[in-house]
Design a protein around this motif. Structure first.
Motif, short mmCIF file in Angstrom:
data_model
loop_
_atom_site.label_atom_id
_atom_site.label_comp_id
_atom_site.label_asym_id
_atom_site.label_seq_id
_atom_site.Cartn_x
_atom_site.Cartn_y
_atom_site.Cartn_z
N THR A 13 0.78 -1.17 0.01
CA THR A 13 -0.16 0.26 0.13
C THR A 13 0.95 1.21 0.08
OG1 THR A 13 -0.16 0.06 2.48
CG2 THR A 13 -1.84 -1.01 1.31
N PRO A 14 1.64 1.58 -1.11
CA PRO A 14 2.41 2.62 -1.04
C PRO A 14 1.80 3.83 -1.01
CG PRO A 14 2.63 1.76 -3.31
CD PRO A 14 1.92 0.57 -2.29
N GLU A 15 0.70 3.97 -1.61
CA GLU A 15 -0.14 5.26 -1.71
C GLU A 15 -0.42 5.52 -0.45
OE1 GLU A 15 -2.72 1.62 -2.14
OE2 GLU A 15 -1.06 2.20 -3.38
N VAL A 16 -0.99 4.70 0.47
CA VAL A 16 -1.30 5.19 1.81
C VAL A 16 -0.08 5.59 2.65
CG1 VAL A 16 -2.05 3.89 4.03
CG2 VAL A 16 -3.25 3.19 1.91
N VAL A 17 1.08 4.69 2.69
CA VAL A 17 2.19 5.50 3.22
C VAL A 17 2.67 6.89 2.62
CG1 VAL A 17 4.74 4.98 3.69
CG2 VAL A 17 3.18 3.33 3.72
#
Length: 70
Positions: A13-17
């Motif tokens: 979930t890179p977009e969340v980080v």
């Protein structure tokens, strides 16, 4: 905050980080802060996205969950 270390984990979930870090900087400024980002993804998308944003991270290759989590 003079001495703050932000510790976070990523699993696919890179977009969340990235969103979390942008929000953190918006509300707390650019630092000086330390970041410890543990990358535990099962694909290559996450590391590529994190590198695009020049985010340093620690990566565990072939990370696995315990059977009870799956």
């Amino acid at each position: 905050m003079d001495d703050l270390t932000l510790i976070t984990f990523n699993f696919n979930t890179p977009e969340v980080v990235i969103n979390m870090l942008q929000t953190f900087v918006k509300h707390n400024g650019t630092g000086p802060h330390k970041l410890l980002l543990y990358e535990n993804s099962s694909d290559e998308k996450s590391p590529v996205e994190l590198e695009k944003h020049k985010l340093p991270f620690i990566r565990q290759i072939d990370a696995r969950h315990a059977p009870s989590v799956d």
